[in-house]
Design an enzyme around this catalytic site. Structure first.
Site, short mmCIF file in Angstrom:
data_model
loop_
_atom_site.label_atom_id
_atom_site.label_comp_id
_atom_site.label_asym_id
_atom_site.label_seq_id
_atom_site.Cartn_x
_atom_site.Cartn_y
_atom_site.Cartn_z
N TYR A 53 16.75 29.57 8.80
CA TYR A 53 15.59 30.35 9.24
C TYR A 53 15.51 30.38 10.77
CZ TYR A 53 13.67 30.36 4.50
OH TYR A 53 13.46 30.55 3.16
N LYS A 108 0.84 -1.20 0.00
CA LYS A 108 0.00 0.00 0.00
C LYS A 108 0.87 1.24 0.00
CE LYS A 108 -0.30 0.09 5.04
NZ LYS A 108 -1.18 0.10 6.23
#
Length: 362
Positions: free
Chosen positions: A258, A43
């Site tokens: 950042y 899956k």
């Protein structure tokens, strides 16, 4: 999803996928479970590694005959890739009116998760094979135990496999495992001719009493331990890599990334790798993570951005230049460790690999 030749130069990230190790992990699970069938859970695009190549390899080289996906659309795509045209494909989400034609087209088998789905299948496809998922304690998907009697009494319902799923398989000693096993055995008595499947990867590596007739193997096939601790018997399959695109020297007191969450306490050397949270590597508010650069471990410095990761390579003995490779998990930085230091789980690291990450099959 992109896929390139191994010889193609890369300006961005890629993942090397070792198909031989994939097959060896399948063989490990088969060996430790003896006469139990090992089915492959493919899956979510084979846990992010590409269902076409993964499933074909397991079918052609490992001898896998049974596969699990979630949706019938996945099953339809999977059917075209398998070497064994008679392989069985189970769809864990079951069926509805809209998806019934897909089950016919690709010879798929539904996993029924409720009394309503069981009635629907028996009415629309009488006598055709189906699996029944009984919820034994995870309280997520599956038919309630109180409905098992009524499901078993349905005319024209052909249940070939009864399954359930352990909520705490990652902790083998958790008391809920035994409780679920007892509930599962009780529910299965209503389907004496059906095969039984309780365990996924963890179940395969737990006591034999959890094996039953089939194991639905997922994370252990792809190189991750199903337990809270690593299992070194499981071989690494996926190696996430990215090129170094810049190297710079910074002075003491300079910040990186950042938010200026990382500040150099002394002169430092920073390498920038072409990988970011846009490629699926987890972003944390504080620096977390390790990369292998020139064969040595180096800490991630500063926040991870969408496209780049900065790495403190100050202490490395070998010089690092643009074009060198950084590895973020693989044989020398195993998924279990990478999961711990990024505060993620192995499933997350694999299924989160983005579309810019090339899949290269070894």
């Amino acid at each position: 999803m992109s896929q390139t030749s191994l010889s193609t130069p890369r300006h961005g990230p890629w993942v090397d996928i070792d198909l031989s190790n994939l097959c060896e992990n399948y063989a490990l699970l088969r060996d430790v479970t003896s006469d139990c069938e090992i089915a492959a859970v493919v899956k979510c695009n084979a846990y992010g590694l590409g269902h076409e190549k993964i499933a074909h390899t397991l079918s052609a080289r490992a001898g896998c005959e049974t596969f699990f996906v979630i949706y019938p659309e996945e099953g339809l795509a999977l059917r075209e890739t398998l070497a064994d045209r008679n392989a069985r494909i189970f769809c864990l989400a079951g069926q509805n009116d809209d998806t019934l034609p897909l089950f016919d087209q690709a010879s798929l088998i539904p996993v029924l998760n409720s009394l309503e789905q069981a009635k629907h299948w028996a009415s629309n496809r009488p006598g055709q094979e189906a699996s029944l998922h009984v919820d034994t304690g995870i309280n997520r998907m599956g038919a309630e135990q109180s409905a098992v009697n009524e499901i078993a009494a349905l005319n024209s319902l052909n249940i070939s496999l009864v399954m359930s799923h352990l909520a705490c398989g990652s902790s083998p000693d958790h008391p809920l495992n035994r409780t679920q096993r007892e509930r599962f055995v009780a529910a299965a008595t209503h389907f004496p001719d059906a095969r039984l499947s309780l365990g996924a990867s963890a179940g395969a590596l737990m006591d034999r009493e959890y094996h039953f007739d089939m194991i639905r193997a997922g994370i252990a096939l792809y190189g991750g331990s199903p337990f809270d601790e690593d299992d070194l018997r499981i071989k690494s399959v996926a190696s996430l890599k990215a090129p170094i695109v810049q190297v710079r020297d910074i002075a003491a007191g300079e910040a990186v990334g950042y938010g200026a969450t990382y500040t150099a306490k002394k002169p430092a050397k920073i390498a920038t790798a072409a990988l970011g949270y846009g490629d699926g590597y987890p972003r944390n508010n504080m620096p977390a993570g390790i990369a292998l650069v020139s064969g040595a471990r180096a800490p991630i410095a500063g926040r991870i951005s969408m496209d780049f990761i900065t790495i403190d390579i100050t202490g490395l003995k070998k010089s690092v230049e643009p074009g060198d490779i950084a590895e973020f998990f693989g044989p020398n930085l195993r998924l279990t460790e990478a999961s711990r230091i990024t505060n993620r789980v192995a499933y997350d690291l694999l299924t989160g690999l983005g579309g810019r990450v090339d899949r290269r099959y070894l």
